[in-house]
Scaffold this active site. Structure first.
Site, PDB file in Angstrom:
ATOM      1  N   THR A   1      15.717  40.974  66.032  1.00 28.80           N
ATOM      2  CA  THR A   1      14.054  42.205  65.245  1.00 28.80           C
ATOM      3  C   THR A   1      13.036  42.592  66.604  1.00 28.80           C
ATOM      4  OG1 THR A   1      12.690  42.331  63.240  1.00 28.80           O
ATOM      5  CG2 THR A   1      13.161  40.709  63.962  1.00 28.80           C
TER       6      THR A   1
ATOM      7  N   ASN B   1      10.826  43.993  65.169  1.00 30.20           N
ATOM      8  CA  ASN B   1       9.205  43.828  64.315  1.00 30.20           C
ATOM      9  C   ASN B   1       8.823  42.516  64.362  1.00 30.20           C
ATOM     10  OD1 ASN B   1       7.805  43.085  61.884  1.00 30.20           O
ATOM     11  ND2 ASN B   1       8.608  44.940  60.939  1.00 30.20           N
TER      12      ASN B   1
ATOM     13  N   LYS C   1       8.578  40.497  61.061  1.00 33.44           N
ATOM     14  CA  LYS C   1       9.378  39.735  60.788  1.00 33.44           C
ATOM     15  C   LYS C   1      10.826  38.750  61.084  1.00 33.44           C
ATOM     16  CE  LYS C   1      13.139  43.675  59.207  1.00 33.44           C
ATOM     17  NZ  LYS C   1      13.827  44.306  59.643  1.00 33.44           N
TER      18      LYS C   1
ATOM     19  N   ASP D   1      18.294  43.886  57.430  1.00 35.07           N
ATOM     20  CA  ASP D   1      17.320  45.092  56.460  1.00 35.07           C
ATOM     21  C   ASP D   1      16.895  45.264  55.358  1.00 35.07           C
ATOM     22  OD1 ASP D   1      16.939  47.644  58.150  1.00 35.07           O
ATOM     23  OD2 ASP D   1      17.943  48.281  56.361  1.00 35.07           O
TER      24      ASP D   1
ATOM     25  N   ASP E   1       2.261  44.937  52.458  1.00 29.40           N
ATOM     26  CA  ASP E   1       2.032  43.882  52.205  1.00 29.40           C
ATOM     27  C   ASP E   1       0.892  44.085  51.174  1.00 29.40           C
ATOM     28  OD1 ASP E   1       4.157  42.765  51.999  1.00 29.40           O
ATOM     29  OD2 ASP E   1       3.679  41.221  53.817  1.00 29.40           O
TER      30      ASP E   1
ATOM     31  N   HIS F   1      11.607  38.669  49.025  1.00 29.62           N
ATOM     32  CA  HIS F   1      12.586  38.529  49.292  1.00 29.62           C
ATOM     33  C   HIS F   1      13.404  38.048  50.098  1.00 29.62           C
ATOM     34  CE1 HIS F   1       9.792  40.805  51.847  1.00 29.62           C
ATOM     35  NE2 HIS F   1      11.083  42.064  52.073  1.00 29.62           N
TER      36      HIS F   1
HETATM   37  P1  ITT Z   1      13.944  45.574  62.946  1.00 36.06           P
HETATM   38  O1  ITT Z   1      15.326  46.604  61.859  1.00 36.06           O
HETATM   39  O2  ITT Z   1      14.202  45.922  64.186  1.00 36.06           O
HETATM   40  O3  ITT Z   1      14.546  44.168  61.989  1.00 36.06           O
HETATM   41  P2  ITT Z   1      11.745  47.402  61.137  1.00 36.06           P
HETATM   42  O4  ITT Z   1      10.701  46.978  61.223  1.00 36.06           O
HETATM   43  O5  ITT Z   1      12.586  48.851  61.452  1.00 36.06           O
HETATM   44  O6  ITT Z   1      12.551  46.190  62.329  1.00 36.06           O
HETATM   45  P3  ITT Z   1      13.920  47.436  58.479  1.00 36.06           P
HETATM   46  O7  ITT Z   1      14.813  48.552  59.523  1.00 36.06           O
HETATM   47  O8  ITT Z   1      14.250  46.438  57.999  1.00 36.06           O
HETATM   48  O9  ITT Z   1      12.445  46.719  60.123  1.00 36.06           O
HETATM   49  O10 ITT Z   1      12.648  48.231  58.039  1.00 36.06           O
HETATM   50  C1  ITT Z   1      11.868  47.456  57.332  1.00 36.06           C
HETATM   51  C2  ITT Z   1      10.221  48.024  56.659  1.00 36.06           C
HETATM   52  O11 ITT Z   1      10.495  48.097  55.759  1.00 36.06           O
HETATM   53  C3  ITT Z   1       9.860  47.453  57.729  1.00 36.06           C
HETATM   54  O12 ITT Z   1       9.150  48.337  58.616  1.00 36.06           O
HETATM   55  C4  ITT Z   1       8.413  47.062  56.346  1.00 36.06           C
HETATM   56  O13 ITT Z   1       7.385  49.007  56.629  1.00 36.06           O
HETATM   57  C5  ITT Z   1       8.960  47.404  55.578  1.00 36.06           C
HETATM   58  N1  ITT Z   1       8.978  45.521  54.629  1.00 36.06           N
HETATM   59  C6  ITT Z   1      10.271  44.940  55.239  1.00 36.06           C
HETATM   60  N2  ITT Z   1       9.977  44.024  54.765  1.00 36.06           N
HETATM   61  C7  ITT Z   1       7.924  43.840  54.184  1.00 36.06           C
HETATM   62  C8  ITT Z   1       8.168  42.762  54.127  1.00 36.06           C
HETATM   63  O14 ITT Z   1       7.674  41.274  54.022  1.00 36.06           O
HETATM   64  N3  ITT Z   1       6.266  43.028  54.046  1.00 36.06           N
HETATM   65  C9  ITT Z   1       5.610  44.036  53.848  1.00 36.06           C
HETATM   66  N4  ITT Z   1       7.299  45.609  54.289  1.00 36.06           N
HETATM   67  C10 ITT Z   1       8.120  45.130  54.265  1.00 36.06           C
END
Ligand code: ITT
Length: 206
Positions: free
Chosen positions: A8, A10, A13, A67, A153, A178
């Site tokens: 990731t 992020n 995460k 994801d 959040d 989740h």
């Molecule tokens: P990676 O793909 O590198 O893991 P990303 O942020 O691009 O990072 P995703 O494609 O899975 O990840 O997008 C998930 C998005 O959904 C994330 O950027 C947030 O905007 C939202 N999201 C997911 N989980 C969340 C959480 O626990 N709290 C708040 N927003 C969340």
């Protein structure tokens, strides 16, 4: 298995995965330097699989991809898999939150139901994969509240706690989110794959 690469970019995460998997006898590695994976899937599972497989190949080891996203009922499940991009590529979290509020303008509280979903994929270097899913129900507020967490959040209100996810301490989010629900199966699998090293006591002289 001694090392697990977390695929990731992020930081929010990553922080949560470190807390959720921290007790395992496993070194969690960053996929630092791995080329970005194009998220071409149309489901959380497809994208989680793409990220985990790419990281397993890149690291030639075990990898975890996840994801996740927000599904808003009044928006027919959007932004869903596009949660990170639905306000345009390269937008900030604050801009995406604002866009969400614009789309929901005028919609009353009882119709602002939503859920977070996450799919985790664990990938082995030999190509095997395991998927697990989790969800967390909530509502979208009309203005952000709180500073913990990341992403949506501050707008995601958890009815049982009477607070937004960003007002809940990280330990609480990590019990109900989740991601924490999806990780239960993954953690059980990892525990089977890397049991804690048995303590071997040297023979005593006494
Ligand atoms: P990676 O793909 O590198 O893991 P990303 O942020 O691009 O990072 P995703 O494609 O899975 O990840 O997008 C998930 C998005 O959904 C994330 O950027 C947030 O905007 C939202 N999201 C997911 N989980 C969340 C959480 O626990 N709290 C708040 N927003 C969340």
């Amino acid at each position: 298995m001694h090392c697990l690469t977390i695929a990731t970019r992020n930081p929010g995460k990553l922080r949560e995965f470190r807390a959720l998997l921290g007790e395992l006898p496993l070194e969690l590695l960053l996929a630092d330097g791995m080329p970005e994976v194009e998220e071409t899937g149309t489901t959380f599972a497809e994208n989680a699989l793409l990220k985990a497989r790419a990281a397993a190949v890149w690291s030639n080891g075990w990898a975890l991809g996840e994801d996740s996203g927000l599904e808003v009922d009044a928006l027919d499940g959007a932004p869903g898999v596009y949660s990170n991009r639905f306000a345009g590529e390269g937008t900030t979290e604050a801009e995406r939150n604002l866009r969400l509020l614009e789309l929901l303008a005028g919609i009353p509280a009882e119709r602002r139901t939503a859920r977070y979903r996450a799919t985790i994929c664990l990938a082995a270097p030999d190509g095997r994969v395991w998927l697990s899913e989790g969800a967390c129900e909530g509502r979208i507020l009309e203005a952000p509240r709180g500073t913990y967490g990341f992403g949506y959040d501050p707008l995601f209100y958890v009815v049982e706690f009477g607070r937004t996810m960003a007002e809940l301490a990280p330990e609480v989010k990590n019990r109900i989110s989740h991601r924490s629900r999806a990780v239960v199966e993954t953690r059980a699998l990892l525990e089977r794959l890397c049991p804690p090293a048995r303590m071997v006591h040297p023979p005593s002289d006494e």
